[in-house]
Design an enzyme around this catalytic site. Structure first.
Site, PDB file in Angstrom:
ATOM      1  N   ASP A  13       0.732  -1.495  -0.109  1.00 53.29           N
ATOM      2  CA  ASP A  13       0.069  -0.159  -0.054  1.00 53.29           C
ATOM      3  C   ASP A  13       0.939   1.200   0.186  1.00 53.29           C
ATOM      4  OD1 ASP A  13      -2.328  -1.736   0.126  1.00 53.29           O
ATOM      5  OD2 ASP A  13      -2.045  -1.537   2.459  1.00 53.29           O
ATOM      6  N   LYS A  16       1.980   1.953  -5.179  1.00 52.78           N
ATOM      7  CA  LYS A  16       2.504   1.428  -6.243  1.00 52.78           C
ATOM      8  C   LYS A  16       1.741   1.688  -7.728  1.00 52.78           C
ATOM      9  CE  LYS A  16       3.204  -2.374  -4.547  1.00 52.78           C
ATOM     10  NZ  LYS A  16       2.526  -2.017  -3.069  1.00 52.78           N
ATOM     11  N   GLY A  40      -4.261  -4.663  -4.199  1.00 53.10           N
ATOM     12  CA  GLY A  40      -5.400  -3.467  -4.649  1.00 53.10           C
ATOM     13  C   GLY A  40      -4.567  -2.170  -5.064  1.00 53.10           C
ATOM     14  N   HIS A  41      -4.798  -1.805  -6.392  1.00 53.14           N
ATOM     15  CA  HIS A  41      -4.059  -0.812  -6.800  1.00 53.14           C
ATOM     16  C   HIS A  41      -5.015   0.366  -7.118  1.00 53.14           C
ATOM     17  CE1 HIS A  41       0.093  -2.875  -8.080  1.00 53.14           C
ATOM     18  NE2 HIS A  41      -0.190  -2.984  -6.817  1.00 53.14           N
ATOM     19  N   GLN A 225       2.070  -5.982  -3.070  1.00 51.08           N
ATOM     20  CA  GLN A 225       2.508  -5.857  -1.910  1.00 51.08           C
ATOM     21  C   GLN A 225       3.735  -5.256  -1.741  1.00 51.08           C
ATOM     22  OE1 GLN A 225       1.541  -9.245  -3.209  1.00 51.08           O
ATOM     23  NE2 GLN A 225      -0.514  -8.796  -2.573  1.00 51.08           N
TER      24      GLN A 225
END
Ligand code: IMP
Length: 425
Positions: A13, A16, A40-41, A225
């Site tokens: 988080d 990225k 989750g991006h 991650q």
């Protein structure tokens, strides 16, 4: 510069998604090399907020080929949902390529993940319950189902028979969660998923990536991650089940180490962590709350509130060393606007002695106290700054300290979620 790897330097988080999205516009290819839909991006384009879990962030640029590499674990139902949501927003998936060697997350992986977490009680890892760990376990046990298996009904049936028998026994008898699986239905569902994604599947995605390298194309390897969640180099066992570090890009995309030119470490200006496990600089009081609210620190995948704390230089040094960082992208600097004093952890104290190296033994780590230096904060907002010189002097001093600790140069600073809120150095 041909191949750049983007890695998270903390517990994920770090932002990225935004950095990948920014760099992707100048790339020919973006490759995801590990993890699955535990990631989750978030990408903000104008008024639109996109949350991607599996599909590489380069998908917003039609000229970029987006590859889901062999190292990724794929839940095909989630992939199809993501595809539908992107198509609904007129984003084409024509350039998506999926490795036929990637492993498939099955319903029993998700059930096992949930059952293991439930049984672990206080010691639980706090996984995303997306079946990531159990899927990688099957990969390494050699019982896994790969994307290519979805096209061979006999092989898939045989693998399902074995897996369903084994997993049902374990989940029902050991974990005492009642499950039952209908083999024919699962076979039908997964061959159906196979058909639905067939147009994107390539037999050997590494050949595609290596050919592009030979042609001198610009390639971005998108890590999910972060270093501290790495199965080998993170805070084991409170980690994910893959290798987010830069070395993971070679294995998870099938490229030689010498092909990697740049490793860009994404560093949040403070630190967050979701789930259980050690977090030496965590702030559990008002400061943590302020960071969480100002930084909207809630998981993009599970919506869980993230634990927040000050920047940890010991973690940073560890990440720098393991990944061989050639540059830094500092994100969310604006979240620190208005803090009177900002702390940076520069060492840990263990049994009265200062240590600089990150303790890999959790028992030792749990006995460590962070050693802080304090820097003056800045009152002004940074979110409109377009150049480094437009940042308040104290913000520049803070960044200089981060760079010194990381022993790497800062190449960008993000001061807000929008694509335009970026300072390139
Ligand atoms: P898993 O990857 O779902 O098995 O979860 C293992 C650990 O990694 C848990 O602490 C999760 O919260 C954490 N984790 C997994 N993916 C992410 C991510 O994308 N960002 C932050 N933490 C993550």
């Amino acid at each position: 510069m041909s191949v750049t790897v983007i890695v998270g330097t903390q517990w994920g988080d770090e932002g990225k998604g935004k950095i990948t999205d920014l760099l992707a516009q100048d790339m020919d290819m973006v490759v995801r090399y590990q993890g699955g839909n535990n990631a989750g991006h978030t990408v903000v384009i104008g008024e639109e907020v996109f949350k991607l879990h599996l599909i590489p962030s380069g998908i917003f640029f039609p000229k970029v080929t987006c590859v889901i590499g062999n190292g990724v674990v794929i839940d095909p139902a989630v992939l199809l949902e993501e595809k539908a949501s992107l198509e609904g927003k007129k984003c084409s998936l024509d350039n998506l390529r999926i490795s036929s060697q990637a492993h498939v997350i099955m319903p029993y992986h998700k059930d096992l993940d949930a059952a293991q977490e439930k049984k672990a009680e206080a010691g639980r890892i706090g996984t995303t319950c997306r079946g990531i760990g159990p899927c990688y376990v099957d990969k390494y046990s050699r019982y896994g189902i790969r994307i290519c298996d979805l096209y061979h009904t006999d092989i898939l049936r045989a693998k399902l028979e074995w897996n369903i028998e084994e997993k049902t026994f374990i989940i029902n008898n050991y974990y005492k969660s009642l499950v039952s699986y209908d083999l024919d239905k699962m076979l039908g569902d997964y061959t159906g998923y196979g058909k639905a994604i067939k147009q994107y599947v390539v037999e050997e995605s590494s050949a595609l990536v290596n050919d592009s390298i030979k042609q001198g194309k610009r390639i971005l390897m998108e890590g999910a991650q972060g270093t501290m969640l790495d199965i080998d180099h993170g805070t084991y066992p409170f980690v994910t089940s893959s290798n987010p570090v830069s070395g993971g890009a070679c294995v998870g995309a099938g490229i030689p180490p010498k092909a990697v030119d740049e490793v860009l470490g994404v560093v949040k200006a403070y630190v967050t962590r979701v789930g259980g496990g050690p977090f030496p600089t965590e702030e559990t009081g008002a400061i943590g709350e302020e960071l969480r609210e100002k930084g909207h620190e809630y998981g993009a995948t599970t919506g869980r509130p993230r634990r927040c704390g000050w920047f940890d230089g010991v973690v940073m040094k560890h990440a720098s060393k393991i990944n061989g960082l050639t540059g830094l992208a500092v994100t969310k600097l604006d979240v620190l606007d208005g803090f009177k004093k900002i702390k940076i952890c520069v060492a840990y104290k263990h049994k009265g002695r200062e240590i600089q190296a990150f303790p890999t033994d959790l028992e030792r780590l749990n006995q460590c106290e962070p050693v802080y230096i304090e820097m003056p904060g800045w009152e002004q907002t940074t979110c409109k700054a377009k150049k480094f010189d437009e940042l308040p002097q104290n913000a520049r001093n803070y960044l200089a300290k981060l760079s010194e600790v990381a022993e790497a140069k800062i190449s960008m600073v993000s001061v807000g979620p929008e694509r335009t809120q970026i300072i390139k150095l």
